[in-house]
Design an enzyme around this catalytic site. Structure first.
Site, mmCIF file in Angstrom:
data_model
loop_
_atom_site.group_PDB
_atom_site.id
_atom_site.type_symbol
_atom_site.label_atom_id
_atom_site.label_comp_id
_atom_site.label_asym_id
_atom_site.label_seq_id
_atom_site.Cartn_x
_atom_site.Cartn_y
_atom_site.Cartn_z
ATOM 1 N N ASP A 92 20.957 -0.509 108.151
ATOM 2 C CA ASP A 92 20.894 0.340 106.964
ATOM 3 C C ASP A 92 22.059 1.330 106.954
ATOM 4 O OD1 ASP A 92 18.432 -0.509 105.605
ATOM 5 O OD2 ASP A 92 17.451 0.115 107.474
ATOM 6 N N ASP A 232 12.035 -5.268 101.616
ATOM 7 C CA ASP A 232 12.423 -4.204 102.560
ATOM 8 C C ASP A 232 11.634 -2.940 102.255
ATOM 9 O OD1 ASP A 232 13.737 -2.503 104.305
ATOM 10 O OD2 ASP A 232 15.677 -2.596 103.280
HETATM 11 C C1 DX5 Z 1 14.929 2.061 103.659
HETATM 12 C C2 DX5 Z 1 15.614 0.989 104.467
HETATM 13 C C3 DX5 Z 1 14.719 0.144 105.261
HETATM 14 C C4 DX5 Z 1 13.958 0.831 106.360
HETATM 15 C C5 DX5 Z 1 12.682 0.075 106.554
HETATM 16 O O1 DX5 Z 1 15.878 2.643 102.848
HETATM 17 O O2 DX5 Z 1 16.348 0.135 103.596
HETATM 18 O O3 DX5 Z 1 15.425 -0.981 105.795
HETATM 19 O O4 DX5 Z 1 14.653 0.874 107.568
HETATM 20 O O5 DX5 Z 1 11.853 0.825 107.344
HETATM 21 P P1 DX5 Z 1 10.267 0.653 107.291
HETATM 22 O O6 DX5 Z 1 9.965 -0.776 107.628
HETATM 23 O O7 DX5 Z 1 9.779 1.612 108.314
HETATM 24 O O8 DX5 Z 1 9.818 0.981 105.887
HETATM 25 ZN ZN ZN Z 2 17.212 -1.685 104.487
#
Ligand code: DX5
Ligand code: ZN
Length: 278
Positions: A92, A232
């Protein structure tokens, strides 16, 4: 009292170019050279083909998001996730402008590339992503995911990404309807449906993603397209079955994996739930 005259206040900022690793220079300035290793071998597309074969043979896969991992021991975290069975990793990149948080950029992506054996999905949550795609391709992205909301010319950017080697994926935030993405589906290798507002890990799953995944899966078969479907945000043992049943194949999971004590157990359990829901 009026605001003092500050340079640039009230005017739009000039485009802020990203470092172009391929040419070894900043667009427009040579002054601050960032020496970055480049990764052109094996080609990014080839690594994705291995992932596609896994999807076809085994069904949906979990891509752990590194956001909440221990960045003090990054290579060790990559090694732990890959030994735990991660088919690919999700990175990310946030610039503190497109989203409130600032995470990491090219140097870290390149370091993960060196530590990792599996494909990398680089999720660009940045303003003007079109200025950075070449640099992230050369830093080692196998999938480059750009947000529709941040692009002025989505078609051109997706074509540019594909020409650079990585698979070109388009992300949509929870408030963006499917009809906004439809005109670009023919140039998408994948669509990433956000099930949280981009910007933070550990948020609650927004079920708006389920309808969008189903709509996209239906559109794909109507149109005869072959883009991959990803999701995601907020993925857990409670939500993964529903997203897999709705058509998600590349399922990003951050906190559900990284906050567990046992990465292998978490990935295996999530993938089993996903595969049994398909
Ligand atoms: C949020 C990111 C995600 C995040 C997901 O902006 O794009 O990829 O890391 O984390 P979780 O699975 O904890 O929601
Ligand atoms: Zn992400």
């Amino acid at each position: 009292m009026g605001r003092p005259d500050l340079p640039g206040v009230g005017t739009s900022p000039p485009p802020r170019p990203c470092y172009n690793a391929g040419h070894g220079s900043w667009h427009g300035s040579q002054r601050h050279k960032l020496l970055l290793r480049t990764h052109v071998n094996p080609p990014a597309g080839q690594a994705f083909d291995q992932l596609a074969a896994t999807l076809d043979a085994r069904g949906p896969v979990v891509l752990p998001a590194l956001l909440l991992c221990d960045f003090g021991h990054l290579a060790r975290e990559v090694e732990r996730l890959e030994s735990a069975g991660a088919a690919a990793l999700h990175l990310d990149v946030m610039d503190g402008r497109f989203v409130p948080q600032l995470t990491y950029g090219l140097v870290v992506v390149e370091a993960v590339r060196r530590a990792a054996k599996r494909p990398l999905e680089v999720h660009l949550m940045v303003e003007q992503p079109e200025t950075c795609v070449e640099a992230y391709a050369q830093a080692g992205a196998d999938i480059l995911t750009v947000h529709l909301e941040g692009l002025t010319d989505p078609r051109q950017t997706l074509k540019t990404i594909a020409s650079l080697g990585p698979r070109a994926h388009l992300a949509i935030s929870p408030g963006t309807p499917i009809d906004r993405i439809e005109p670009y589906l023919d140039v998408c290798d994948g669509v990433l449906v956000m099930s949280v507002e981009p910007g933070f890990g550990g948020q609650a799953f927004n079920p708006v993603a389920l309808a969008k995944l189903s709509q996209l899966a239906a559109l794909r078969s109507q149109r005869g397209d072959s883009f991959r479907l990803g999701v995601d945000g907020g993925i857990s043992t409670e939500t993964i079955g529903a997203v897999a049943a709705a058509g998600a194949e590349l399922i990003v999971a951050g906190s559900a994996v990284i906050r567990s004590h046992d990465y292998a157990k978490a990935i295996t359990e999530l993938e089993q739930l996903a595969r049994s829901a398909v």
